[in-house]
Enzyme design. Structure first.
Site, PDB file in Angstrom:
ATOM      1  N   ASP A  38      66.483  -6.253   3.650  1.00  0.00           N
ATOM      2  CA  ASP A  38      66.594  -5.704   5.007  1.00  0.00           C
ATOM      3  C   ASP A  38      67.398  -4.404   5.044  1.00  0.00           C
ATOM      4  OD1 ASP A  38      69.099  -6.610   4.474  1.00  0.00           O
ATOM      5  OD2 ASP A  38      69.213  -8.037   6.140  1.00  0.00           O
ATOM      6  N   GLY A  39      67.815  -3.906   3.874  1.00  0.00           N
ATOM      7  CA  GLY A  39      68.502  -2.610   3.830  1.00  0.00           C
ATOM      8  C   GLY A  39      70.008  -2.697   3.701  1.00  0.00           C
ATOM      9  N   GLU A  40      70.590  -3.885   3.834  1.00  0.00           N
ATOM     10  CA  GLU A  40      72.044  -4.003   3.681  1.00  0.00           C
ATOM     11  C   GLU A  40      72.455  -3.657   2.256  1.00  0.00           C
ATOM     12  OE1 GLU A  40      73.176  -7.941   4.844  1.00  0.00           O
ATOM     13  OE2 GLU A  40      72.834  -7.557   6.975  1.00  0.00           O
ATOM     14  N   ASP A 170      79.093  33.606  10.466  1.00  0.00           N
ATOM     15  CA  ASP A 170      79.916  33.369  11.668  1.00  0.00           C
ATOM     16  C   ASP A 170      81.400  33.524  11.314  1.00  0.00           C
ATOM     17  OD1 ASP A 170      80.758  30.883  10.500  1.00  0.00           O
ATOM     18  OD2 ASP A 170      78.931  29.959  11.247  1.00  0.00           O
ATOM     19  N   LYS A 193      78.616  34.587  15.654  1.00  0.00           N
ATOM     20  CA  LYS A 193      77.520  33.674  16.017  1.00  0.00           C
ATOM     21  C   LYS A 193      77.999  32.754  17.128  1.00  0.00           C
ATOM     22  CE  LYS A 193      76.801  29.673  13.802  1.00  0.00           C
ATOM     23  NZ  LYS A 193      76.631  28.790  12.636  1.00  0.00           N
ATOM     24  N   ARG A 195      76.744  29.228  19.298  1.00  0.00           N
ATOM     25  CA  ARG A 195      75.747  28.154  19.334  1.00  0.00           C
ATOM     26  C   ARG A 195      75.905  27.421  20.656  1.00  0.00           C
ATOM     27  NH1 ARG A 195      73.122  25.047  15.150  1.00  0.00           N
ATOM     28  NH2 ARG A 195      74.476  25.812  13.502  1.00  0.00           N
ATOM     29  N   GLY A 226      69.086  25.649   8.507  1.00  0.00           N
ATOM     30  CA  GLY A 226      68.799  27.016   8.048  1.00  0.00           C
ATOM     31  C   GLY A 226      68.816  28.042   9.168  1.00  0.00           C
TER      32      GLY A 226
END
Ligand code: R5P
Length: 295
Positions: A38-40, A170, A193, A195, A226
């Site tokens: 289950d991904g654990e 930046d 820069k 944002r 990017g």
């Protein structure tokens, strides 16, 4: 007195851990990592860490949360079994969330600091943390080494640079570009820069620059989508730069980042191996090792 270290390789950073162990002449501890269906995550430490100083190496590139949780599990077990644990996190995810920029936002880096300490981490070593202020959120000793001089050496050795100028996309990377230019003995400039914190839209201010026939090297801590590099590269090309090289420590390269940058005029992308990719040309293991040799 120089300490003796045991290096434990997290599943995200086998190469850097092996490099660090070799530079330190330290044993590489075996860490077994598997995922349940289950991904654990499940980890198992196969060495005896009691009374040892252990450096756990685990970078937090995507999937960040998975890698972070594996780090928690490894550090907790080592600490529980009596080790003095140092977390070596070459790419520290969530470092951009180091303040509440908009009301209600979580200072995620503060949460990571809290959790690392609570699983028994005694100190943190990272590479080019997004901003030095982020280190202030840690209640354990936290140190950031910089791969920027190594990237500059790479550029000096591998390119015949023509009247180069180092460029920060930046103001946040101004000190990085200054350090880069010091190695290259070149000029440098920082763009402004902004944002939009809600839409993510980037605006980079124009400069009065004539770069005809020159090589421009954009230097940043990280490249994610990017967008920052692309905006900057468009302007550098407009000002006449003959070649634009983008260099960063952490190349996350999300989605179509490379295409976006290439379309904007970027000729080459070079990064360190904190985030493994085809752009990883600079190894940070010796850099991290030199920090450990000062302890
Ligand atoms: C921001 O301040 C960072 O230093 C990087 O410039 C930024 O995170 C890069 O993100 P992106 O590649 O998505 O523009």
């Amino acid at each position: 007195m120089v300490k003796e270290w045991l290096v434990a390789a997290g599943p995200a950073s086998l190469d850097i851990a092996a490099g660090l162990a070799s530079k330190l002449g330290a044993k590489l501890a075996k860490v077994e990592s598997v995922d349940f269906p289950d991904g654990e995550s499940k980890v198992k430490i196969l060495d005896e860490p009691r009374n040892k100083s252990v450096a756990v190496v685990q970078s937090l590139y995507p999937p960040q949360d998975k890698h972070l949780f594996q780090l928690f599990l490894i550090a907790h077990k080592l600490s529980e079994d009596g080790a003095d644990v140092t977390a070596v996190v070459p790419y520290l995810a969530y470092a951009r969330q180091d303040k509440e920029f908009l009301r209600g936002e979580v200072v995620s880096l503060g949460v990571i600091s809290h959790l690392l300490r609570s699983v028994g981490v005694r100190r943190l070593v990272t590479v080019d943390i997004h901003s030095a202020q982020g280190l202030g959120l840690f209640s354990i000793p936290a140190y950031s080494c910089s791969a920027i001089p190594l990237l500059a050496e790479y550029a000096a050795t591998n390119y015949k640079l023509k009247n180069p100028i180092a460029v920060s996309p930046d103001f946040g990377s101004s000190s990085r570009v200054e350090a880069f230019a010091a190695v290259l003995k070149s000029e440098y400039v920082s763009f402004k820069k902004t944002r939009d914190r809600t839409t993510g839209e980037i605006v980079t201010e124009e400069q009065k620059l004539n770069l005809r026939g020159r090589d421009a090297i954009i230097v940043d801590d990280m490249i994610s989508t990017g967008g920052s590099v692309a905006k900057c590269a468009e302007l550098l090309k407009k000002y006449g730069a003959q070649r634009v090289i983008a260099m960063c420590t952490h190349a996350l390269m999300v989605g179509g980042a490379a295409d976006k940058m290439t379309s904007a005029g970027v000729d080459e992308i070079i990064a360190s191996n904190t985030v493994p990719s085809r752009y990883s040309k600079v190894d940070v293991a010796p850099l991290i090792a030199s920090y450990f040799q000062t302890l």
